[in-house]
Design a protein around this motif. Structure first.
Motif, PDB file in Angstrom:
ATOM      1  N   ILE A   1       0.840  -1.199   0.000  1.00 29.92           N
ATOM      2  CA  ILE A   1       0.000   0.000   0.000  1.00 29.92           C
ATOM      3  C   ILE A   1       0.869   1.240   0.000  1.00 29.92           C
ATOM      4  O   ILE A   1       1.703   1.425   0.892  1.00 29.92           O
ATOM      5  CB  ILE A   1      -0.929   0.007   1.229  1.00 29.92           C
ATOM      6  CG1 ILE A   1      -1.755  -1.282   1.282  1.00 29.92           C
ATOM      7  CG2 ILE A   1      -1.827   1.236   1.219  1.00 29.92           C
ATOM      8  CD1 ILE A   1      -2.546  -1.438   2.549  1.00 29.92           C
ATOM      9  N   GLN A   2       0.696   2.088  -1.006  1.00 32.44           N
ATOM     10  CA  GLN A   2       1.330   3.393  -1.044  1.00 32.44           C
ATOM     11  C   GLN A   2       0.251   4.451  -0.853  1.00 32.44           C
ATOM     12  O   GLN A   2      -0.912   4.124  -0.592  1.00 32.44           O
ATOM     13  CB  GLN A   2       2.084   3.572  -2.360  1.00 32.44           C
ATOM     14  CG  GLN A   2       3.197   2.538  -2.541  1.00 32.44           C
ATOM     15  CD  GLN A   2       3.987   2.756  -3.806  1.00 32.44           C
ATOM     16  OE1 GLN A   2       3.870   3.791  -4.452  1.00 32.44           O
ATOM     17  NE2 GLN A   2       4.794   1.770  -4.163  1.00 32.44           N
ATOM     18  N   GLU A   3       0.608   5.715  -1.014  1.00 26.64           N
ATOM     19  CA  GLU A   3      -0.312   6.801  -0.666  1.00 26.64           C
ATOM     20  C   GLU A   3      -1.644   6.700  -1.409  1.00 26.64           C
ATOM     21  O   GLU A   3      -2.702   6.741  -0.813  1.00 26.64           O
ATOM     22  CB  GLU A   3       0.345   8.150  -0.943  1.00 26.64           C
ATOM     23  CG  GLU A   3      -0.492   9.319  -0.465  1.00 26.64           C
ATOM     24  CD  GLU A   3       0.237  10.638  -0.617  1.00 26.64           C
ATOM     25  OE1 GLU A   3      -0.369  11.683  -0.350  1.00 26.64           O
ATOM     26  OE2 GLU A   3       1.421  10.621  -1.013  1.00 26.64           O
ATOM     27  N   ASN A   4      -1.618   6.571  -2.707  1.00 22.83           N
ATOM     28  CA  ASN A   4      -2.850   6.488  -3.490  1.00 22.83           C
ATOM     29  C   ASN A   4      -2.812   5.309  -4.456  1.00 22.83           C
ATOM     30  O   ASN A   4      -3.418   5.357  -5.523  1.00 22.83           O
ATOM     31  CB  ASN A   4      -3.065   7.788  -4.279  1.00 22.83           C
ATOM     32  CG  ASN A   4      -3.424   8.959  -3.384  1.00 22.83           C
ATOM     33  OD1 ASN A   4      -4.410   8.895  -2.646  1.00 22.83           O
ATOM     34  ND2 ASN A   4      -2.616  10.000  -3.427  1.00 22.83           N
ATOM     35  N   LEU A   5      -2.105   4.261  -4.046  1.00 22.38           N
ATOM     36  CA  LEU A   5      -1.860   3.178  -4.980  1.00 22.38           C
ATOM     37  C   LEU A   5      -1.673   1.857  -4.252  1.00 22.38           C
ATOM     38  O   LEU A   5      -1.068   1.810  -3.179  1.00 22.38           O
ATOM     39  CB  LEU A   5      -0.589   3.507  -5.778  1.00 22.38           C
ATOM     40  CG  LEU A   5      -0.192   2.577  -6.918  1.00 22.38           C
ATOM     41  CD1 LEU A   5      -1.171   2.730  -8.077  1.00 22.38           C
ATOM     42  CD2 LEU A   5       1.224   2.909  -7.376  1.00 22.38           C
ATOM     43  N   LEU A   6      -2.225   0.790  -4.825  1.00 19.85           N
ATOM     44  CA  LEU A   6      -1.968  -0.570  -4.351  1.00 19.85           C
ATOM     45  C   LEU A   6      -1.104  -1.275  -5.387  1.00 19.85           C
ATOM     46  O   LEU A   6      -1.479  -1.372  -6.560  1.00 19.85           O
ATOM     47  CB  LEU A   6      -3.271  -1.352  -4.161  1.00 19.85           C
ATOM     48  CG  LEU A   6      -4.304  -0.811  -3.176  1.00 19.85           C
ATOM     49  CD1 LEU A   6      -5.439  -1.815  -3.030  1.00 19.85           C
ATOM     50  CD2 LEU A   6      -3.681  -0.521  -1.831  1.00 19.85           C
ATOM     51  N   GLU A   7       0.068  -1.754  -4.958  1.00 18.11           N
ATOM     52  CA  GLU A   7       0.949  -2.530  -5.827  1.00 18.11           C
ATOM     53  C   GLU A   7       0.672  -4.006  -5.581  1.00 18.11           C
ATOM     54  O   GLU A   7       0.768  -4.480  -4.444  1.00 18.11           O
ATOM     55  CB  GLU A   7       2.415  -2.215  -5.529  1.00 18.11           C
ATOM     56  CG  GLU A   7       2.839  -0.801  -5.891  1.00 18.11           C
ATOM     57  CD  GLU A   7       3.159  -0.662  -7.370  1.00 18.11           C
ATOM     58  OE1 GLU A   7       3.071  -1.673  -8.096  1.00 18.11           O
ATOM     59  OE2 GLU A   7       3.494   0.458  -7.793  1.00 18.11           O
ATOM     60  N   LEU A   8       0.341  -4.739  -6.647  1.00 13.78           N
ATOM     61  CA  LEU A   8       0.003  -6.151  -6.539  1.00 13.78           C
ATOM     62  C   LEU A   8       1.143  -6.997  -7.088  1.00 13.78           C
ATOM     63  O   LEU A   8       1.533  -6.847  -8.254  1.00 13.78           O
ATOM     64  CB  LEU A   8      -1.287  -6.453  -7.300  1.00 13.78           C
ATOM     65  CG  LEU A   8      -2.504  -5.573  -6.972  1.00 13.78           C
ATOM     66  CD1 LEU A   8      -3.695  -5.982  -7.825  1.00 13.78           C
ATOM     67  CD2 LEU A   8      -2.841  -5.649  -5.485  1.00 13.78           C
ATOM     68  N   SER A   9       1.692  -7.886  -6.246  1.00 15.40           N
ATOM     69  CA  SER A   9       2.687  -8.858  -6.707  1.00 15.40           C
ATOM     70  C   SER A   9       1.936 -10.097  -7.176  1.00 15.40           C
ATOM     71  O   SER A   9       1.234 -10.742  -6.381  1.00 15.40           O
ATOM     72  CB  SER A   9       3.658  -9.215  -5.575  1.00 15.40           C
ATOM     73  OG  SER A   9       4.351  -8.083  -5.135  1.00 15.40           O
ATOM     74  N   ARG A  10       2.093 -10.424  -8.476  1.00 14.40           N
ATOM     75  CA  ARG A  10       1.260 -11.484  -9.059  1.00 14.40           C
ATOM     76  C   ARG A  10       2.101 -12.711  -9.418  1.00 14.40           C
ATOM     77  O   ARG A  10       3.330 -12.665  -9.511  1.00 14.40           O
ATOM     78  CB  ARG A  10       0.553 -10.976 -10.295  1.00 14.40           C
ATOM     79  CG  ARG A  10      -0.369  -9.785 -10.035  1.00 14.40           C
ATOM     80  CD  ARG A  10      -1.279  -9.526 -11.219  1.00 14.40           C
ATOM     81  NE  ARG A  10      -0.521  -9.393 -12.473  1.00 14.40           N
ATOM     82  CZ  ARG A  10      -1.082  -9.369 -13.679  1.00 14.40           C
ATOM     83  NH1 ARG A  10      -2.404  -9.486 -13.780  1.00 14.40           N
ATOM     84  NH2 ARG A  10      -0.356  -9.231 -14.765  1.00 14.40           N
ATOM     85  N   ALA A  11       1.395 -13.828  -9.626  1.00 14.78           N
ATOM     86  CA  ALA A  11       2.043 -15.082 -10.009  1.00 14.78           C
ATOM     87  C   ALA A  11       1.073 -15.911 -10.835  1.00 14.78           C
ATOM     88  O   ALA A  11      -0.140 -15.662 -10.854  1.00 14.78           O
ATOM     89  CB  ALA A  11       2.474 -15.853  -8.767  1.00 14.78           C
ATOM     90  N   THR A  12       1.632 -16.889 -11.522  1.00 13.97           N
ATOM     91  CA  THR A  12       0.823 -17.908 -12.207  1.00 13.97           C
ATOM     92  C   THR A  12       1.116 -19.257 -11.577  1.00 13.97           C
ATOM     93  O   THR A  12       2.188 -19.462 -10.991  1.00 13.97           O
ATOM     94  CB  THR A  12       1.143 -17.951 -13.713  1.00 13.97           C
ATOM     95  OG1 THR A  12       2.543 -18.191 -13.880  1.00 13.97           O
ATOM     96  CG2 THR A  12       0.767 -16.643 -14.391  1.00 13.97           C
ATOM     97  N   LYS A  13       0.187 -20.169 -11.713  1.00 14.43           N
ATOM     98  CA  LYS A  13       0.335 -21.477 -11.076  1.00 14.43           C
ATOM     99  C   LYS A  13       1.044 -22.427 -12.030  1.00 14.43           C
ATOM    100  O   LYS A  13       0.659 -22.579 -13.189  1.00 14.43           O
ATOM    101  CB  LYS A  13      -1.030 -22.025 -10.688  1.00 14.43           C
ATOM    102  CG  LYS A  13      -0.957 -23.202  -9.707  1.00 14.43           C
ATOM    103  CD  LYS A  13      -2.323 -23.504  -9.114  1.00 14.43           C
ATOM    104  CE  LYS A  13      -2.212 -24.534  -8.003  1.00 14.43           C
ATOM    105  NZ  LYS A  13      -3.525 -24.809  -7.362  1.00 14.43           N
TER     106      LYS A  13
END
Length: 818
Positions: free
Chosen positions: A571-583
């Motif tokens: 969580i940043q000030e006005n932003l959500l950073e999503l760390s993604r993956a594939t199975k």
């Protein structure tokens, strides 16, 4: 008859005026109880190294818990002689008693009364005394003073350490010489000997400098300041190899309008000494401007904060008309429409240079700002003066703009130092409109009913990674069960109403909490089958959906993409950073990330913003911008009064920590509290600091590992010689001798400190077999094999690789305090 009527009328008028006057007088006496804050009454104390004051000790009104008061470390020689200095501050000194006890405060080594003092030319009293009882080398003790005056009794605390080969006097002399030379622009040549300027980095900011900064900035550039109050060095830690000293002093400078600016300067020095000269290993300086009522703080649609951090705490009312902000322990308010600036709260006294008023060991949390200008705020930390002078605690205040006065509504006393209170208060402190105070104290969530002085525990044993608070502190949420990877329900609470709601996971899923954006909760949903152990031994919590939900249960936003899983949310000030993956099979492989934007802006964000600009004299300065232009007239600046009330104190005894914690001190302050020893050591190494346990015993020190060490295998306790890797069983076997420290996760280089401190370390070696590290030199570790009872050398690189391949599992033990 006419004269009688006139006389009667006159008497009636006199009677009515008398009644009105008496009523007005009574009403004034009953309501006009506003006054100025009481002046400080405590004497000041310090230890002395030769003839130089060090380790300024703060006056405490209460008997503090010595485990949680670390205001300075006083080295003592083998002759056990000490010298103390007292500045009476106009008080008659009756007596001074000292007490030496173990670092955990459990055992008193000696106590005695100091009977003779020498009066110095400047009015200070000094006294020399010698400890009658021997103390152990390399073990900290608590040295406590009780000073009795004509007005009452005060307590003072320092730590005591006896070590050989220290260079204390040289370090103190160096610090005093270095900082004063930075002001002598015609005599600064030798400063370059100690600094390491990095010419590739250009900085115009005085607010934060270090050993790599430009020499011109270190020597104050065009600011042209003068020392208005010299500093007293505080010894933070010291060993045979190095020493760390912090220093706080005050400077003043004249601005372009002839106004005198005031600044607090905090410096930190880490040094070594080789019998010929001092080497500066680290230097840090932080400068913050102290705003005064004599300055014009508003111009061109900006509130000029000067040299200070850009992380400014501020809050406005719902219309964006009234702004409250905090700087250097002071609370200010500005009304844009009336152009009125108010210093709502400050321990500082206009026109006074009393050092006790400037002790910056408290903080302020703004809770709410009303449209009529009223402000609710929380003050926590050390109380410089006033009715709680010398106490540490949390105070709740209400400021009335109409009366221009503030009133204390509640005070909760603490017996720990400000640093520990600050860690909890920064995590959560909130006051509801109906008079409830919510605090996080020692891992438990409390609700205090301020009027009734009662309290209850809402949630116990809170884990940091399972508990989150919204930015304005009105909302909080926690994972029931306090397990981030196995949670089926989340509790969501609105502190303003006290209402709690539960978010329940669907059958076959688990939910994980990540925090708040605005006042909306962020959590993720994962199928039970997608929660797996990864290749590095950690846990992958692979979420199919990330939700943002408000307190009413409405889904504000949902993130889901077929074929992709979210492993983490930042969580940043006005932003959500999503760390993604594939199975991939039964595991997950990282792929490109994604983002969720927050486009919601409050009225406060629309009207106010923190900006930085650069000036020739002050370098980078910080301002709060509120409009494109303004009236151009300087604001009316006023100070507030205090409404006197009966004591609102609640004396609550908190239970002591049952589980050991690890405390990291670095850069002259408490920088972290950890459950894991390895995490604490990593933080201390990063900050060149030290790690202590709850009993204030040394667990680890940066830069104090010897070149070689050895421990006799014959001297190993039987439990250690058997080399059990079961920490619980080992702890039981060592009962009465010491306590196990699980340092799994440390590196071999870090763990050698323990061997250097004569602590054998049990490690998981080749093929998972246990060995005991009992020594090392430049090239090898010295290992003891419990199976064969043989000692052998093992190459340092081979040792590093072997221990790392087996998980860097290390167990050592700390002997019980003697």
């Amino acid at each position: 008859m006419k004269k009688k009527l006139i006389r009667a009328g006159i008497l009636l008028v006199i009677f009515i005026c008398g009644v009105a006057g008496f009523s007005s007088l009574m009403n004034y006496q009953s309501t006009d109880n506003k006054t100025d804050m009481e002046t400080a009454s405590s004497p000041s104390m310090a230890m002395m190294i030769e003839d130089t004051e060090v380790n300024r000790m703060y006056a405490y009104a209460d008997d503090m818990d010595v485990r949680f008061v670390r205001d300075g470390l006083t080295p003592v020689g083998t002759d056990r002689s000490l010298k103390v200095s007292i500045t009476p501050n106009g008080r008659e000194i009756d007596s001074l008693v000292y007490e030496v006890c173990t670092s955990d405060g459990e055992q008193v080594i000696e106590n005695n009364k100091i009977r003779s003092f020498t009066e110095e030319e400047d009015g200070r009293l000094t006294a020399e005394f010698t400890l009658s009882q021997p103390i152990l080398m390399n073990q900290e003790y608590a040295l406590n003073f009780t000073l009795s005056t004509e007005d009452g009794t005060w307590n003072y605390y320092t730590r005591l350490l006896q070590r050989a080969g220290l260079s204390t006097a040289q370090y103190v002399e160096f610090v005093n010489s270095f900082y004063t030379k930075t002001f002598a622009q015609d005599d600064t040549g030798d400063l370059t000997t100690y600094l390491e300027p990095d010419t590739s980095v250009v900085s115009n900011s005085f607010r934060s400098l270090d050993i790599h900064s430009d020499v011109d900035m270190i020597t104050w550039g065009d600011l042209n300041p003068q020392i208005s109050r010299p500093g007293i060095p505080t010894i933070e830690d010291i060993s045979e190899n190095s020493g760390s000293i912090s220093l706080t002093y005050y400077i003043s400078a004249e601005n372009e309008n002839g106004e005198v600016e005031k600044y607090q300067v905090d410096e930190f020095y880490r040094m070594s000494y080789n019998q010929t000269r001092v080497y500066l290993l680290d230097f840090q300086r932080h400068v913050k401007q102290v705003l005064t009522t004599e300055q014009n703080l508003v111009s061109n649609g900006k509130i000029n904060l000067g040299i200070t951090d850009t992380d400014v705490q501020y809050m406005s009312d719902s219309t964006g008309t009234i702004l409250a902000f905090v700087q250097q322990g002071d609370l200010w308010s500005y009304n844009i429409e009336t152009n009125k600036m108010t210093r709502v709260f400050s321990f500082r006294d206009t026109g006074s240079n009393d050092e006790r008023n400037d002790i910056n060991r408290h903080d302020i949390k703004i809770v709410r700002v009303s449209e009529n200008g009223d402000i609710d705020f929380i003050l926590y930390g050390y109380m410089n003066r006033g009715q709680h002078e010398g106490q540490v605690g949390t105070s709740v205040y209400h400021y009335s703009a109409e009366q221009n006065a503030m009133e204390e509504e509640f005070f909760l006393r603490s017996l720990q130092s400000r640093e520990f209170l600050q860690k909890d208060a920064e995590k959560l402190s909130y006051v509801s409109e109906d008079g409830n105070l919510y605090l996080l104290l020692e891992g438990n969530l409390y609700r205090f009913q301020m009027e009734e002085k009662t309290y209850e525990v809402l949630q116990e044993q809170i884990e940091d990674d399972c508990f989150f608070v919204s930015e304005n502190s009105r909302y909080a949420a926690w994972m029931d069960g306090m397990d981030p990877y196995n949670t089926t329900s989340i509790t969501f609470i609105d502190f303003n109403t006290g209402e709690q709601k539960t978010i329940q996971a669907d059958q076959g899923t688990r939910i994980r909490l990540f925090g708040f954006i605005n006042n909306d909760l962020i959590y993720g949903v994962a199928n039970e089958s997608d929660i797996v152990t990864n290749a590095s031994g950690g846990t992958d919590f692979a979420m199919t959906e990330v939700r943002i939900q408000n307190f009413d249960g409405e889904l504000v936003k949902s993130y889901h993409q077929d074929g992709y899983y979210v492993l983490d949310v930042t969580i940043q000030e006005n932003l959500l950073e999503l760390s993604r993956a594939t199975k991939v099979g039964d595991s997950f492989a990282g792929t490109s990330g994604d983002q969720i934007m927050n486009n919601v802006r409050s009225k406060q964000d629309e009207v106010f913003s923190v900006i930085t600009s650069t000036t020739v004299r002050q370098g980078n300065v910080t301002s709060i911008q509120f409009a494109a232009d303004s009236s151009g007239q300087p604001p009316l600046v006023v100070d507030t009064k205090i409404i006197e009330n009966p004591d609102r104190t609640l004396n609550m005894e908190l239970s002591s920590e049952s589980e050991d914690k690890y405390y990291v001190y670095g850069g002259g302050e408490l920088s972290g509290i950890y459950d894991s020893a390895s995490q604490a050591v990593a933080k201390a190494e990063e900050e060149s600091g030290i790690v202590l346990n709850t009993a204030q015993q040394y667990i680890w020190e940066a830069g104090n590992t010897g070149d070689r060490a050895s421990i006799s295998a014959q001297d190993l306790p039987e439990a250690v010689a058997q080399a059990s890797l079961d920490a619980t069983a080992l702890n039981e076997a060592l009962k009465g001798q010491g306590k196990v420290i699980d340092m799994t996760g440390c590196t071999l280089e870090q763990i050698l400190y323990e061997v250097s401190a004569q602590r054998p370390v049990i490690a998981k070696g080749e093929n998972g077999q246990a060995v005991v590290i009992i020594g090392y030199d430049d090239y090898n570790t010295i290992l003891y094999n419990p199976s064969t009872q043989e000692t052998y050398y093992f190459g340092m690189q081979d040792s590093t690789d072997t221990f790392q391949a087996n998980g860097n599992v290390f167990l050592c033990y700390l002997e019980d305090i003697q």
